[in-house]
Design a protein around this motif. Structure first.
Motif, PDB file in Angstrom:
ATOM      1  N   ILE A   1       1.218  -0.851   0.151  1.00  0.00           N
ATOM      2  CA  ILE A   1       0.327  -0.320  -0.077  1.00  0.00           C
ATOM      3  C   ILE A   1       0.818   0.862  -0.073  1.00  0.00           C
ATOM      4  N   LYS A   2       0.436   2.317  -0.783  1.00  0.00           N
ATOM      5  CA  LYS A   2       1.342   3.597  -0.957  1.00  0.00           C
ATOM      6  C   LYS A   2       0.420   4.370   0.421  1.00  0.00           C
ATOM      7  N   LEU A   3       1.432   5.155   0.113  1.00  0.00           N
ATOM      8  CA  LEU A   3       0.422   6.200   1.636  1.00  0.00           C
ATOM      9  C   LEU A   3      -0.247   7.094   0.455  1.00  0.00           C
ATOM     10  N   GLU A   4       0.424   7.675  -0.492  1.00  0.00           N
ATOM     11  CA  GLU A   4      -0.660   8.417  -1.420  1.00  0.00           C
ATOM     12  C   GLU A   4      -1.434   7.831  -1.888  1.00  0.00           C
ATOM     13  N   ASP A   5      -1.830   6.659  -1.054  1.00  0.00           N
ATOM     14  CA  ASP A   5      -3.603   6.016  -1.791  1.00  0.00           C
ATOM     15  C   ASP A   5      -4.411   6.182  -0.063  1.00  0.00           C
ATOM     16  N   VAL A   6      -3.694   6.590   0.489  1.00  0.00           N
ATOM     17  CA  VAL A   6      -4.678   5.571   2.096  1.00  0.00           C
ATOM     18  C   VAL A   6      -5.456   6.426   2.072  1.00  0.00           C
ATOM     19  N   PRO A   7      -5.916   8.233   1.680  1.00  0.00           N
ATOM     20  CA  PRO A   7      -7.216   8.473   2.139  1.00  0.00           C
ATOM     21  C   PRO A   7      -8.218   8.175   0.982  1.00  0.00           C
ATOM     22  N   GLU A   8      -7.853   7.767  -0.552  1.00  0.00           N
ATOM     23  CA  GLU A   8      -9.057   7.129  -0.835  1.00  0.00           C
ATOM     24  C   GLU A   8      -9.296   5.634  -0.416  1.00  0.00           C
ATOM     25  N   ILE A   9      -8.344   4.691   0.270  1.00  0.00           N
ATOM     26  CA  ILE A   9      -8.538   3.942   0.858  1.00  0.00           C
ATOM     27  C   ILE A   9      -9.638   3.478   1.735  1.00  0.00           C
ATOM     28  N   PHE A  10      -8.878   4.319   2.826  1.00  0.00           N
ATOM     29  CA  PHE A  10     -10.274   4.742   3.896  1.00  0.00           C
ATOM     30  C   PHE A  10     -11.371   5.502   3.469  1.00  0.00           C
ATOM     31  N   GLU A  11     -11.761   6.065   2.508  1.00  0.00           N
ATOM     32  CA  GLU A  11     -12.909   6.951   2.754  1.00  0.00           C
ATOM     33  C   GLU A  11     -13.683   5.333   1.729  1.00  0.00           C
ATOM     34  N   LYS A  12     -12.787   4.482   1.017  1.00  0.00           N
ATOM     35  CA  LYS A  12     -13.254   2.873   0.092  1.00  0.00           C
ATOM     36  C   LYS A  12     -14.357   3.086   1.495  1.00  0.00           C
ATOM     37  N   LEU A  13     -13.732   2.647   2.432  1.00  0.00           N
ATOM     38  CA  LEU A  13     -13.857   1.414   3.426  1.00  0.00           C
ATOM     39  C   LEU A  13     -15.001   1.651   5.001  1.00  0.00           C
ATOM     40  N   GLU A  14     -14.488   3.433   5.280  1.00  0.00           N
ATOM     41  CA  GLU A  14     -14.937   3.444   6.035  1.00  0.00           C
ATOM     42  C   GLU A  14     -16.726   4.402   5.604  1.00  0.00           C
ATOM     43  N   SER A  15     -17.148   4.037   4.056  1.00  0.00           N
ATOM     44  CA  SER A  15     -18.220   4.322   3.946  1.00  0.00           C
ATOM     45  C   SER A  15     -18.915   3.175   3.492  1.00  0.00           C
ATOM     46  N   ASN A  16     -17.952   2.444   3.948  1.00  0.00           N
ATOM     47  CA  ASN A  16     -18.686   1.013   3.958  1.00  0.00           C
ATOM     48  C   ASN A  16     -19.065  -0.076   5.742  1.00  0.00           C
ATOM     49  N   GLY A  17     -18.506   1.147   6.258  1.00  0.00           N
ATOM     50  CA  GLY A  17     -18.670  -0.042   7.608  1.00  0.00           C
ATOM     51  C   GLY A  17     -17.469  -0.273   8.075  1.00  0.00           C
ATOM     52  N   LEU A  18     -16.258  -0.474   6.618  1.00  0.00           N
ATOM     53  CA  LEU A  18     -14.786  -0.909   7.549  1.00  0.00           C
ATOM     54  C   LEU A  18     -13.602   0.056   8.211  1.00  0.00           C
ATOM     55  N   SER A  19     -12.504  -0.434   8.653  1.00  0.00           N
ATOM     56  CA  SER A  19     -11.951   0.672   9.195  1.00  0.00           C
ATOM     57  C   SER A  19     -10.282   0.099   9.767  1.00  0.00           C
ATOM     58  N   THR A  20      -9.811   0.446   9.907  1.00  0.00           N
ATOM     59  CA  THR A  20      -8.185   0.326  10.076  1.00  0.00           C
ATOM     60  C   THR A  20      -7.636   0.754  10.967  1.00  0.00           C
ATOM     61  N   GLN A  21      -8.856   1.733  11.731  1.00  0.00           N
ATOM     62  CA  GLN A  21      -8.431   2.247  13.350  1.00  0.00           C
ATOM     63  C   GLN A  21      -7.658   1.263  14.563  1.00  0.00           C
ATOM     64  N   GLN A  22      -6.573   1.412  14.973  1.00  0.00           N
ATOM     65  CA  GLN A  22      -6.335   0.790  16.054  1.00  0.00           C
ATOM     66  C   GLN A  22      -6.160  -0.968  15.501  1.00  0.00           C
ATOM     67  N   ALA A  23      -6.470  -1.335  14.450  1.00  0.00           N
ATOM     68  CA  ALA A  23      -5.800  -3.285  13.574  1.00  0.00           C
ATOM     69  C   ALA A  23      -4.278  -2.837  14.284  1.00  0.00           C
ATOM     70  N   CYS A  24      -3.354  -2.352  14.374  1.00  0.00           N
ATOM     71  CA  CYS A  24      -2.001  -2.284  15.208  1.00  0.00           C
ATOM     72  C   CYS A  24      -1.752  -0.792  16.046  1.00  0.00           C
ATOM     73  N   GLY A  25      -0.437  -1.329  16.612  1.00  0.00           N
ATOM     74  CA  GLY A  25      -0.238  -0.439  18.104  1.00  0.00           C
ATOM     75  C   GLY A  25      -0.804  -1.235  18.743  1.00  0.00           C
ATOM     76  N   ASP A  26      -0.414  -0.162  20.361  1.00  0.00           N
ATOM     77  CA  ASP A  26      -0.871  -0.262  21.351  1.00  0.00           C
ATOM     78  C   ASP A  26      -2.314   0.519  21.381  1.00  0.00           C
ATOM     79  N   SER A  27      -2.870  -0.749  21.316  1.00  0.00           N
ATOM     80  CA  SER A  27      -4.099   0.088  22.118  1.00  0.00           C
ATOM     81  C   SER A  27      -5.533  -1.764  21.783  1.00  0.00           C
ATOM     82  N   TRP A  28      -6.307  -1.360  22.255  1.00  0.00           N
ATOM     83  CA  TRP A  28      -7.513  -2.758  21.249  1.00  0.00           C
ATOM     84  C   TRP A  28      -7.473  -2.941  19.814  1.00  0.00           C
ATOM     85  N   ARG A  29      -6.951  -4.727  20.136  1.00  0.00           N
ATOM     86  CA  ARG A  29      -6.905  -5.031  18.858  1.00  0.00           C
ATOM     87  C   ARG A  29      -7.599  -5.142  18.575  1.00  0.00           C
ATOM     88  N   ASN A  30      -7.700  -5.719  17.075  1.00  0.00           N
ATOM     89  CA  ASN A  30      -9.163  -6.243  16.260  1.00  0.00           C
ATOM     90  C   ASN A  30      -9.793  -7.756  17.574  1.00  0.00           C
TER      91      ASN A  30
END
Lengths: 587, 112
Positions: free
Chosen positions: A114-143
């Motif tokens: 995945i290229k950084l430049e494509d992230v906004p379009e991907i997020f828009e597509k995911l989130e408009s369909n009820g999907l998200s990458t939020q907290q999928a990695c990092g120091d927090s509640w995972r999936n």
């Protein structure tokens, strides 16, 4: 003194990372100040973006968290389209082609290149369909993981899906729990089969009855990483489903306050459990983090657990055709090593819409399940050509295979994994007869000690290593035997160390021949291993070369991409711009 | 400028001035060491445990295993490279498969 990562997190972390991420994406890869790369890449993880390994700079792995592995109608098509449009790298993978989705052992989805430049379009597509990458990695509640057929399972006592869904809603984007000392993995199980794999999670809710009411017992401190595997321990707490969120909030707040922020290697709650023990864990939870009296544990159902328990009864790995309580069926399909091409993903989405409700679910064994198939649609679904590659009735060596990402993309891995496990499974299927009656045989291959393929809970555990062969360094594996879950979970015993990768199939062939020859009547493989001491286990089989051919024996980590024709690190096109064109080097 | 050194991603690699310089999975030949009984340890680096700077050396301790004898553990300090001129920050890495002599002490970088 707080670690460097903690200092970065204290400056910017959680939801606020997004605006920076979007600015960088707008301006392009070069906009990230060079002396801030490490800090930003650490933070981007919170939004599900993991910078790929050395030689693949500017490319990211993107993880989409799908709680309990539930992919609702319409979402799989979106995921397939994103994979096809954005997850194509500079070089094809020889087994899986140009673009593919990985179904993970935590019921999530990973896309690569995945290229950084494509992230906004991907997020828009995911989130408009009820999907998200939020907290999928990092120091927090995972999936949040759980029984993949929650709500559609005849073995179920509590529908765990609404509970998992509540936890997901409550703790994703919740600033109070956004910055934990380390990752926080939660499992919710509602059935009597144990397929939520609670034992290997930081926090586990497992079905239990108290005073005639169904709820959950709580376990804490499981995990497999860093050669420090732990099973979650019973903290003697029962909770009704409607209070699961309160206890989860209390436990993750306890972790937030008492977890080690100075040493990331000691940060997971399993180490706090080592230090405190379950009694103190319970006491601190009660005294400082919940405002109601915690009931003591109820009567659990662990004696009924069949999932990965070493014997072949129950619904096992959910592969196959199984009736739902509503009279419809779910059809579990085997996805070898969890990787499915983007075109196949799109076709699966179509089949789920045509024959089922459109819903698809992911399992913790990297497989997919088409749910809600009416009986009259079963035959037509089972006749679909796609199911020849993703079978509901696969050979045991195919269905039992799990592999992590490996040196293809991962910084930590010692060895190549997925393509190798594909080759192992095919060779074993063609050359090795399983002993009579063995329908279920798990081989989990992990490239390193992080244990993302959960090697310690397999019949045969493979963990990435190196050895020398004719004086030359080659990729190798430590081999463990006899791990699994069930009522009495057991980690694999490490039996053979540093076996050259091309000798592993020969070892497994010899091992199974010995098992067939020496087993008592009805003795499962796990019982067979458990009945032997260390010396006897080492004498079970020899590793040897066979007709199996391994094209990845060299140090795949030294390449920029192991399958490129010119795989030398200097031949890498990375970093690239938003259109994939190499950026000029500073050197 | 100061030289910024840390390990990241669960000890997968060492960053020097925000550039990924040393990865795990290399084999290091260790001489005059106390890691195991082998005269020359054939050490597989599986994870970076600590990093330090002892100008001009960049040092690290690795978790891993001697692939000759199987001993597991953490090495003493190994020089993984040098930043000779802190002003330009240029890192010159050592060759892992050449011979290295671990040291008992170095100046610790900030904890990871």
């Amino acid at each position: 003194m707080p670690s460097k990562v903690e200092n970065w997190k204290s400056e910017v972390y959680g939801s606020e990372i997004r605006e920076h991420l979007m600015e960088f994406a707008e301006e392009g890869w070069d906009a990230i100040p060079e002396d801030e790369h490490d800090a930003w890449f650490e933070r981007f993880k919170w939004w599900g973006l993991y910078h790929q390994r050395s030689g693949q700079e500017s490319y990211f792995m993107m993880r989409i968290g799908t709680p309990n592995g539930v992919i609702e109608s319409g979402q799989l098509e979106v995921i397939g389209e994103i994979a096809k449009e954005y997850a194509t790298g500079p070089v094809d993978n020889p087994e899986f082609g140009a673009a593919y989705c990985d179904w993970t052992t935590r019921q999530s989805i990973q896309l690569h290149w995945i290229k950084l430049e494509d992230v906004p379009e991907i997020f828009e597509k995911l989130e408009s369909n009820g999907l998200s990458t939020q907290q999928a990695c990092g120091d927090s509640w995972r999936n949040i993981v759980g029984c993949p057929v929650a709500g559609k399972d005849k073995h179920e006592h509590i529908d765990a899906w609404p509970v998992a869904e509540d936890l997901h809603e409550e703790f994703k984007g919740n600033d109070d729990y956004a910055n934990l000392p380390r990752k926080w993995k939660v499992s919710v199980t509602g059935c009597d089969q144990g397929c939520g794999q609670g034992d290997i999670n930081d926090l586990a809710f497992e079905p239990a009855e108290k005073d005639g009411e169904l709820g959950f017992n709580v376990r804490v401190g499981g995990g497999l990483s860093r050669k420090e595997p732990r099973f979650a321990r019973d903290i003697d707490v029962w909770v009704p489903p409607e209070q699961a969120s309160d206890v989860a909030a209390g436990m993750s707040a306890l972790f937030r306050e008492y977890g080690d922020r100075e040493d990331r290697f000691n940060a997971r709650i399993k180490f706090l459990m080592d230090e405190w023990g379950p009694e103190k864990m319970r006491r601190v939870l009660q005294e400082e983090f919940v405002d109601f009296e915690l009931p003591t544990a109820g009567e659990d159902m662990r004696d009924q657990y069949t999932y990965n328990a070493g014997h072949d009864d129950g619904h096992g790995d959910h592969v196959g055709v199984h009736e739902q309580p509503d009279g419809n069926y779910y059809v579990g399909l085997d996805v070898l090593v969890g990787r499915m091409g983007a075109d196949d993903t799109l076709e699966l989405a179509e089949l789920a819409e045509e024959y089922g409700s459109g819903e698809v679910r992911l399992t913790q064994r990297q497989n997919v399940i088409v749910t809600d198939v009416p009986e009259e649609n079963l035959d037509a679904l089972l006749d679909e050509p796609l199911l020849e590659d993703y079978s509901p009735d696969p050979h045991p060596f195919m269905r039992g295979s799990i592999a992590c990402t490996g040196s293809e993309f991962c910084s930590l891995s010692i060895t190549e994994t997925k393509n190798r496990q594909v080759r192992y499974a095919r060779w074993l299927k063609d050359n090795v007869d399983l002993p009579d009656g063995v329908e279920d045989f798990h081989i989990h291959l992990s490239g390193c000690t992080a244990s993302c393929a959960q090697p310690q809970i397999a019949d045969v555990s493979l963990r990435g290593m190196k050895t020398r062969k004719d004086g030359e360094p080659v990729e190798a594996f430590d081999i463990g035997l006899g791990g699994g879950l069930g009522e009495d979970p057991h980690f694999a015993d490490w039996v053979e160390m540093r076996v050259a990768a091309d000798e592993v199939p020969g070892y497994i062939q010899n091992l199974l021949a010995t098992y067939e020859d020496q087993r008592e009547d009805g003795e499962t493989f796990r019982e067979f291993v458990a009945a032997r001491d260390e010396d006897e286990l080492q004498d079970l089989a020899e590793a040897e070369e066979t007709s199996y051919d391994d094209p990845y024996m060299h140090n795949t980590k030294m390449t920029w991409y192991p399958y490129a024709e010119d795989d030398d690190m200097n031949a890498s096109p990375a970093p690239t711009d938003g259109s994939g064109q190499p950026l000029p080097s500073d050197d | 400028m100061t030289t910024d050194v840390h390990q990241l991603d669960d000890g997968a690699w060492i960053s020097v001035n925000d550039s990924r310089e040393i990865n795990v999975s290399d084999l290091w030949l260790l001489a005059r060491h106390e890691f195991c009984d082998c005269e020359m340890a054939d050490f597989l680096a599986e994870g970076v445990v600590e990093v330090g700077v002892d100008y001009p050396d960049i040092d690290a301790r690795f978790a891993g295993r001697c692939i000759q004898c199987g001993t597991e553990g953490v090495t003493d300090w190994l020089t993984v490279g040098r930043v000779i001129d802190p002003e330009d920050g240029q890192f010159y890495g050592v060759v892992p498969e050449s011979v290295h002599v671990p040291r008992k002490r170095t100046r610790l970088a900030r904890p990871e």
